[in-house]
Design an enzyme around this catalytic site. Structure first.
Site, PDB file in Angstrom:
ATOM      1  N   GLU A 174      29.153  -6.923  -5.090  1.00 19.81           N
ATOM      2  CA  GLU A 174      28.681  -7.544  -6.395  1.00 19.81           C
ATOM      3  C   GLU A 174      28.088  -9.011  -6.044  1.00 19.81           C
ATOM      4  O   GLU A 174      27.117  -9.440  -6.657  1.00 19.81           O
ATOM      5  CB  GLU A 174      29.688  -7.651  -7.540  1.00 19.81           C
ATOM      6  CG  GLU A 174      29.885  -6.493  -8.413  1.00 19.81           C
ATOM      7  CD  GLU A 174      30.813  -6.693  -9.607  1.00 19.81           C
ATOM      8  OE1 GLU A 174      29.767  -7.061 -10.586  1.00 19.81           O
ATOM      9  OE2 GLU A 174      31.731  -7.063  -9.583  1.00 19.81           O
TER      10      GLU A 174
ATOM     11  N   HIS B  29      40.838  -0.913 -15.816  1.00 18.53           N
ATOM     12  CA  HIS B  29      39.599  -0.411 -15.528  1.00 18.53           C
ATOM     13  C   HIS B  29      39.749   0.949 -16.378  1.00 18.53           C
ATOM     14  O   HIS B  29      40.515   1.913 -15.600  1.00 18.53           O
ATOM     15  CB  HIS B  29      39.482  -0.212 -14.059  1.00 18.53           C
ATOM     16  CG  HIS B  29      38.256   0.549 -13.592  1.00 18.53           C
ATOM     17  ND1 HIS B  29      37.261   1.168 -14.522  1.00 18.53           N
ATOM     18  CD2 HIS B  29      37.339   0.584 -12.408  1.00 18.53           C
ATOM     19  CE1 HIS B  29      36.148   1.611 -13.692  1.00 18.53           C
ATOM     20  NE2 HIS B  29      36.286   1.154 -12.465  1.00 18.53           N
TER      21      HIS B  29
ATOM     22  N   CYS C 103      32.074   5.754 -13.550  1.00 20.71           N
ATOM     23  CA  CYS C 103      32.463   4.450 -14.048  1.00 20.71           C
ATOM     24  C   CYS C 103      31.119   3.458 -14.503  1.00 20.71           C
ATOM     25  O   CYS C 103      31.434   2.578 -15.307  1.00 20.71           O
ATOM     26  CB  CYS C 103      33.194   3.632 -12.748  1.00 20.71           C
ATOM     27  SG  CYS C 103      34.581   4.241 -12.236  1.00 20.71           S
TER      28      CYS C 103
ATOM     29  N   PHE D 245      31.777   5.501  -8.461  1.00 15.23           N
ATOM     30  CA  PHE D 245      32.018   6.378  -7.330  1.00 15.23           C
ATOM     31  C   PHE D 245      30.811   7.484  -7.352  1.00 15.23           C
ATOM     32  O   PHE D 245      30.331   7.823  -8.269  1.00 15.23           O
ATOM     33  CB  PHE D 245      33.251   6.795  -7.481  1.00 15.23           C
ATOM     34  CG  PHE D 245      34.523   6.180  -7.076  1.00 15.23           C
ATOM     35  CD1 PHE D 245      34.293   4.985  -6.320  1.00 15.23           C
ATOM     36  CD2 PHE D 245      35.696   6.721  -7.455  1.00 15.23           C
ATOM     37  CE1 PHE D 245      35.231   4.005  -6.044  1.00 15.23           C
ATOM     38  CE2 PHE D 245      36.762   5.642  -6.970  1.00 15.23           C
ATOM     39  CZ  PHE D 245      36.690   4.409  -6.328  1.00 15.23           C
TER      40      PHE D 245
ATOM     41  N   HIS E 237      31.302  -6.107 -12.770  1.00 16.94           N
ATOM     42  CA  HIS E 237      32.067  -4.815 -12.640  1.00 16.94           C
ATOM     43  C   HIS E 237      33.381  -5.475 -12.419  1.00 16.94           C
ATOM     44  O   HIS E 237      34.392  -4.842 -12.817  1.00 16.94           O
ATOM     45  CB  HIS E 237      31.433  -3.828 -11.547  1.00 16.94           C
ATOM     46  CG  HIS E 237      32.232  -2.802 -11.303  1.00 16.94           C
ATOM     47  ND1 HIS E 237      32.170  -1.702 -12.615  1.00 16.94           N
ATOM     48  CD2 HIS E 237      33.012  -2.114 -10.511  1.00 16.94           C
ATOM     49  CE1 HIS E 237      32.988  -0.749 -11.889  1.00 16.94           C
ATOM     50  NE2 HIS E 237      33.402  -0.966 -11.095  1.00 16.94           N
TER      51      HIS E 237
ATOM     52  N   LYS F 256      38.169  -6.798 -16.430  1.00 17.12           N
ATOM     53  CA  LYS F 256      39.015  -5.990 -16.063  1.00 17.12           C
ATOM     54  C   LYS F 256      40.330  -6.380 -15.710  1.00 17.12           C
ATOM     55  O   LYS F 256      41.451  -5.933 -15.667  1.00 17.12           O
ATOM     56  CB  LYS F 256      38.451  -5.088 -14.877  1.00 17.12           C
ATOM     57  CG  LYS F 256      37.392  -3.997 -15.170  1.00 17.12           C
ATOM     58  CD  LYS F 256      36.727  -3.398 -14.058  1.00 17.12           C
ATOM     59  CE  LYS F 256      35.869  -2.387 -14.239  1.00 17.12           C
ATOM     60  NZ  LYS F 256      34.361  -3.014 -14.818  1.00 17.12           N
TER      61      LYS F 256
END
Length: 425
Positions: free
Chosen positions: A324, A350, A173, A409, A313, A345
């Site tokens: 975050e 996403h 990502c 991830f 994010h 997002k």
């Protein structure tokens, strides 16, 4: 080499976008600034058997987008998105006529590669999964291209006539940030004057949905698809998958100025870290992401107080949004409490490796237009997420310095700083 890095600036002179809600940079920006959401029930296949059945799909007609029927047959949806976005970026920059092939390169980012075509073709060669020993006789001639993400970079190199450095970045990502930063470094290091760089993913397929269902990362809010993605909201319960692509023409600063190019922004700083902790887990303190932010600011020679906007994010998972928020407080200090932060997002889902490239496009356009996109669906702020997340409505505000961040991830943490051209000199 080090001297070149200190003196060669890198600027964005072209932007191309394929995104949920519209093909092209203009409809992308209109959707974001209107605070509209593009999430809906999945239509690319029947999602009835899955836990999460919503996503942000692109209404993409490859013929209308300018692709020929042979290209459509040969290219996976991910590559189609990339070529269309890259073509817009090249046209927007106006750089094409003066390109020196040996000084031009391509860097393509992707998390999942050619997922849809691989998924479909496996069903063919395995007789709908009934045969363990597949029958290659029924595979299309392009099956090998689907297997290799580098085939997308090859198509883009042919498109741009690039004979300089060409490659692929796949860091999950964070790919969209990492690929742009790597391309910028190639320019700073004197390896190229122009780079076509960006990311693409079209992975809304049964195998992808099953992967995220297994770890319960995606939202099960299937009865409310338009408001399913709720970053920083108390009621958030996972992200909505998306798809799309964004590509940029990056140029060495003097190269762009000599030809009178329009400059959207400068790529001023970047850093990446890994938490070496968990494949899917994040520590609540956010220190690895905070370290990446601090590293990006140091490279840009900027202070935390210089940041005017943060593109988060903002995945709408419980742990990411807490992680975050803590990272912003660690890295920006008290300035975190007065800095606008938002997650796009919430509107376009996403799109895995592609999303960070789309977020860089949003940052460049925020600097260009002095408008900060909102966080949609943020009606009940989580008390643990207590920063200014620009809820629901876009905000007119001058932005000279924008920070975009990503968590992936595997523990990947990346941060990139964009500035108005010349703002940090």
């Amino acid at each position: 080499m080090a001297g070149r890095r200190d003196t060669r600036s890198v600027v964005v002179t072209g932007i191309g976008v394929v995104a949920p809600g519209g093909v092209g940079t203009k409809p992308f920006w209109e959707l974001l600034t209107a605070g509209r959401t593009a999430t809906r029930r999945i239509s690319l296949f029947d999602p009835a058997q899955f836990r999460s059945r919503v996503a942000a799909e692109c209404d993409f007609d490859p013929v209308a987008a300018g692709l020929g029927r042979r290209q459509i047959r040969a290219w996976d949806r991910t590559a189609q998105f990339a070529v269309v976005a890259a073509t817009e970026a090249l046209a927007d920059s106006g750089v094409r006529d003066g390109l020196d092939p040996g000084r031009t390169g391509v860097m393509a980012g992707t998390a999942c590669g050619m997922t849809i075509s691989l998924d479909q073709e496996y069903a063919v060669v395995s007789d709908e999964g009934r045969k363990w020993l597949v029958d290659a006789e029924h595979g299309v001639p392009y099956l090998y291209d689907y297997f290799l993400p580098s085939s997308m970079a090859t198509e883009l190199a042919w498109l741009a006539g690039a004979e300089g450095p060409v490659g692929v970045v796949s860091t999950g990502c964070t790919s969209g940030i990492d690929v742009v930063a790597h391309a910028a470094d190639l320019i700073r290091d004197g390896e190229a004057d122009v780079m076509l760089a960006g990311a693409s993913d079209a992975a809304i397929s049964p195998i992808t949905v099953a992967c995220f269902d297994a770890i319960k990362a995606t939202t099960p809010r299937n009865d409310e698809p338009e408001s399913a993605a709720r970053p920083f909201d108390r009621t958030r319960n996972g992200f909505a998958l998306g798809e799309g692509s964004a590509f940029f023409v990056l140029e060495e600063g003097e190269h762009a100025r000599r030809r009178g190019a329009h400059i959207y922004a400068e790529i001023a700083g970047y850093a990446a870290r890994c938490n070496a902790f968990s494949m899917t887990g994040l520590r609540d303190d956010g220190k690895e992401l905070a370290s990446a932010i601090t590293g990006a600011l140091d490279r840009a020679k900027l202070d935390p107080a210089d940041i005017d906007y943060v593109n988060a994010h903002g995945s709408a998972t419980k742990q990411n949004d807490r992680h975050e928020t803590a990272a912003f407080k660690h890295s920006l200090g008290q300035h975190a409490y007065t800095t606008p932060v938002s997650s796009i997002k919430s509107m376009i889902g996403h799109s895995l490796g592609a999303i960070c490239a789309l977020e860089i496009a949003a940052c460049a356009l925020t600097i260009e237009h002095s408008v900060i996109p909102p966080t949609a669906n943020l009606h009940e702020p989580d008390p643990e997420c207590d920063l200014d997340y620009v809820p629901l409505v876009a905000r007119e505000q001058r932005v000279d310095v924008a920070l975009s961040v990503a968590s992936g991830f595997g523990g990947f943490q990346s941060a990139i700083v964009l500035t108005k051209a010349g703002a940090n000199t």
